[in-house]
Design a protein around this motif. Structure first.
Motif, mmCIF file in Angstrom:
data_model
loop_
_atom_site.group_PDB
_atom_site.id
_atom_site.type_symbol
_atom_site.label_atom_id
_atom_site.label_comp_id
_atom_site.label_asym_id
_atom_site.label_seq_id
_atom_site.Cartn_x
_atom_site.Cartn_y
_atom_site.Cartn_z
ATOM 1 N N PRO A 1 18.050 -0.665 -6.592
ATOM 2 C CA PRO A 1 18.069 -1.903 -7.385
ATOM 3 C C PRO A 1 17.588 -1.696 -8.815
ATOM 4 O O PRO A 1 17.428 -2.662 -9.564
ATOM 5 C CB PRO A 1 17.071 -2.779 -6.623
ATOM 6 N N GLN A 2 17.375 -0.442 -9.205
ATOM 7 C CA GLN A 2 16.796 -0.098 -10.505
ATOM 8 C C GLN A 2 17.798 0.737 -11.294
ATOM 9 O O GLN A 2 18.470 1.604 -10.734
ATOM 10 C CB GLN A 2 15.497 0.694 -10.312
ATOM 11 N N ILE A 3 17.887 0.486 -12.592
ATOM 12 C CA ILE A 3 18.610 1.373 -13.511
ATOM 13 C C ILE A 3 17.571 2.164 -14.297
ATOM 14 O O ILE A 3 16.642 1.588 -14.866
ATOM 15 C CB ILE A 3 19.484 0.578 -14.501
ATOM 16 N N GLY A 4 17.719 3.481 -14.326
ATOM 17 C CA GLY A 4 16.781 4.302 -15.074
ATOM 18 C C GLY A 4 15.392 4.275 -14.469
ATOM 19 O O GLY A 4 15.210 4.160 -13.258
ATOM 20 N N LEU A 5 14.386 4.373 -15.344
ATOM 21 C CA LEU A 5 13.002 4.548 -14.920
ATOM 22 C C LEU A 5 12.186 3.265 -15.006
ATOM 23 O O LEU A 5 12.432 2.413 -15.863
ATOM 24 C CB LEU A 5 12.324 5.598 -15.793
ATOM 25 N N CYS A 6 11.200 3.169 -14.135
ATOM 26 C CA CYS A 6 10.099 2.220 -14.300
ATOM 27 C C CYS A 6 8.943 2.940 -14.987
ATOM 28 O O CYS A 6 8.694 4.123 -14.715
ATOM 29 C CB CYS A 6 9.621 1.699 -12.950
ATOM 30 N N THR A 7 8.234 2.265 -15.861
ATOM 31 C CA THR A 7 7.041 2.840 -16.464
ATOM 32 C C THR A 7 6.047 3.230 -15.372
ATOM 33 O O THR A 7 5.737 2.423 -14.490
ATOM 34 C CB THR A 7 6.404 1.827 -17.426
ATOM 35 N N ASP A 8 5.612 4.478 -15.417
ATOM 36 C CA ASP A 8 4.696 5.021 -14.399
ATOM 37 C C ASP A 8 5.284 4.886 -12.993
ATOM 38 O O ASP A 8 4.539 4.794 -12.003
ATOM 39 C CB ASP A 8 3.334 4.307 -14.451
ATOM 40 N N ASP A 9 6.622 4.870 -12.895
ATOM 41 C CA ASP A 9 7.308 4.729 -11.603
ATOM 42 C C ASP A 9 6.862 3.477 -10.860
ATOM 43 O O ASP A 9 6.865 3.434 -9.617
ATOM 44 C CB ASP A 9 7.087 5.965 -10.717
ATOM 45 N N THR A 10 6.490 2.438 -11.604
ATOM 46 C CA THR A 10 5.890 1.242 -11.002
ATOM 47 C C THR A 10 6.503 -0.022 -11.586
ATOM 48 O O THR A 10 6.764 -0.104 -12.790
ATOM 49 C CB THR A 10 4.372 1.228 -11.250
ATOM 50 N N TYR A 11 6.724 -1.012 -10.732
ATOM 51 C CA TYR A 11 7.063 -2.360 -11.178
ATOM 52 C C TYR A 11 6.182 -3.333 -10.400
ATOM 53 O O TYR A 11 5.526 -2.962 -9.420
ATOM 54 C CB TYR A 11 8.542 -2.671 -10.945
ATOM 55 N N THR A 12 6.171 -4.583 -10.820
ATOM 56 C CA THR A 12 5.420 -5.587 -10.080
ATOM 57 C C THR A 12 6.349 -6.718 -9.654
ATOM 58 O O THR A 12 7.390 -6.960 -10.274
ATOM 59 C CB THR A 12 4.256 -6.176 -10.900
ATOM 60 N N LEU A 13 5.939 -7.398 -8.600
ATOM 61 C CA LEU A 13 6.638 -8.585 -8.120
ATOM 62 C C LEU A 13 5.582 -9.612 -7.748
ATOM 63 O O LEU A 13 4.768 -9.365 -6.846
ATOM 64 C CB LEU A 13 7.520 -8.245 -6.914
ATOM 65 N N HIS A 14 5.571 -10.727 -8.507
ATOM 66 C CA HIS A 14 4.591 -11.787 -8.286
ATOM 67 C C HIS A 14 3.167 -11.223 -8.248
ATOM 68 O O HIS A 14 2.331 -11.604 -7.429
ATOM 69 C CB HIS A 14 4.899 -12.557 -7.004
ATOM 70 N N GLY A 15 2.930 -10.270 -9.150
ATOM 71 C CA GLY A 15 1.590 -9.732 -9.336
ATOM 72 C C GLY A 15 1.242 -8.529 -8.478
ATOM 73 O O GLY A 15 0.194 -7.905 -8.690
ATOM 74 N N LYS A 16 2.086 -8.180 -7.520
ATOM 75 C CA LYS A 16 1.809 -7.027 -6.665
ATOM 76 C C LYS A 16 2.601 -5.821 -7.148
ATOM 77 O O LYS A 16 3.779 -5.936 -7.486
ATOM 78 C CB LYS A 16 2.173 -7.338 -5.213
ATOM 79 N N ALA A 17 1.962 -4.657 -7.188
ATOM 80 C CA ALA A 17 2.593 -3.440 -7.697
ATOM 81 C C ALA A 17 3.331 -2.701 -6.590
ATOM 82 O O ALA A 17 2.867 -2.624 -5.452
ATOM 83 C CB ALA A 17 1.550 -2.526 -8.330
#
Length: 291
Positions: free
Chosen positions: A50-66
Motif C-alpha cells: 500500500p506504499q509507494i517508495g519509502l517511509c521516513t525511518d521505515d515508519t508511518y502512523t495511523l491514528h497516532g500508532k506507529a
C-alpha cells in the motif's frame, strides 16, 4: 508459480510472488522486459501496495500508532492466488492476514488482472475495503524495460516521447533514497521528450507530475518501442540503478510518492493517499503496448 498468457503478438509471463510481470516477448523472440540482475536490480516489474517508495525511518502512523512499512509496501513479497485464468487473461489476488495486519491494520482484498489483447497488456488493480474503518493506500507499477531493444543501438539513442505540446513538472526528491522534498519545479522537455542517458540517473530518481498520462520509449533509428498509458496515475517515476550503466529503464506509474523528508507520515493525512470507505471498491487501469 509462473503463468503464461498469449496473444497473436505477445507471450507474457507473470509470477505469483507479487503478481510480478516476468517476461514480455514478441513473436520474433525479443524480450522487452528487464530480466533481473542482482548487480543492478534483481526484480523485473514490481506491483506497489500500500506504499509507494519509502517511509521516513521505515515508519508511518495511523491514528497516532506507529507501524513499520518496507519500501514499496508488502505486496511485492506476497504470493498471490489465482482467481481466474485462460489463455489471454489472469487474475491474482490476496487478502489480509494476521501477519499483514500487524504492519497494515486493515481487512482488505487486493487483486490485479492482466488481459492480453494483440500488442497491448491491460492491467487492472482492484482494492476492496473489508474493514469497518476508512482505509488508506497507494498503488503503482514498476516495470523495467531492456535497453537497447535492437542491435546497433545504444542506451543514449532512446528517449521518452510524450504527445505534442506536452509540459511536465518534477517532484523534487533527495538523492539516492527518493524522499520527497515537498517542492515541484518545471521540467523542460526537449521536443516533447526526455532523452535517456546513464548520466540522467547519476544520483536520483526522476519523479514527474502534471505531465501527460501516456509516454513512449523509442529511438529514432529503431523500430521497437513501448507505450505506457496510465490515465489515473498522478506521478511517473523514471529510474534505473543509480550511478551505473545498467541496461534498462523503469517506467513507473504511481498514485502517490515517498514520504516527505523529516516527516513520519500519518496515513490518514499523507498527501495523495487514496481514501476508501468501509465496504468501498477501488479500481485503477493502466497498460503496456509493445511494438
Amino acid at each position: 508459480m509462473i503463468h503464461t498468457l498469449k496473444s497473436d503478438s505477445l507471450t507474457v509471463q507473470v509470477h505469483e510472488k507479487g503478481a510480478q510481470l516476468w517476461s514480455i516477448r514478441t513473436e520474433d523472440g525479443t524480450e522487452y522486459l528487464w530480466q533481473g540482475d542482482p548487480r543492478y536490480w534483481a526484480d523485473r516489474a514490481l506491483n506497489l501496495f500500500p506504499q509507494i517508495g519509502l517511509c521516513t525511518d521505515d515508519t508511518y502512523t495511523l491514528h497516532g500508532k506507529a507501524y513499520k512499512m518496507d519500501i514499496h509496501g508488502f505486496l511485492k513479497d506476497t504470493v498471490l492466488k489465482v482467481d481466474g485464468e485462460d489463455e489471454s487473461h489472469l487474475v491474482l489476488f490476496c487478502e489480509d492476514t494476521e501477519e499483514s495486519r500487524a504492519i497494515y491494520p486493515f481487512r482488505f482484498r487486493y487483486s490485479i488482472a492482466y488481459t492480453l489483447e494483440h500488442q497491448t497488456l491491460h492491467i487492472t488493480i482492484c482494492v476492496d475495503n473489508h474493514d469497518q474503518q476508512e482505509m488508506y493506500f497507494a498503488v503503482g507499477g514498476h516495470p523495467g524495460f531492456n535497453l537497447p531493444l535492437e542491435e546497433g543501438l545504444a542506451y543514449e539513442d532512446y528517449y521518452l516521447q510524450f504527445p505534442a505540446g506536452s509540459t511536465a513538472k518534477r517532484a523534487e526528491c533527495t538523492a539516492g533514497d527518493c524522499i520527497m522534498l515537498g517542492q515541484v519545479t518545471d521540467y523542460p522537455l526537449v521536443q516533447d521528450r526526455i532523452p535517456l542517458s546513464h548520466q540522467l540517473f547519476a544520483d536520483r530518481v526522476l519523479v514527474l507530475t502534471e505531465m501527460p498520462r501516456q509516454v513512449t520509449l523509442k529511438a529514432d533509428r529503431g523500430h521497437k518501442q513501448v507505450t505506457v498509458t496510465y490515465p489515473d496515475m498522478k506521478y511517473l517515476g523514471v529510474w534505473k540503478c543509480l550511478g551505473t550503466e545498467a541496461p534498462y529503464v523503469c517506467i513507473e506509474p504511481w498514485t502517490g510518492v515517498s514520504a516527505r523528508k523529516g516527516v513520519v507520515e500519518a496515513y490518514e493525512s499523507q498527501p495523495d493517499m487514496i481514501h476508501l470507505a468501509p465496504g468501498g471498491h477501488y479500481e485503477n487501469h493502466w497498460s503496456i503496448q509493445i511494438v
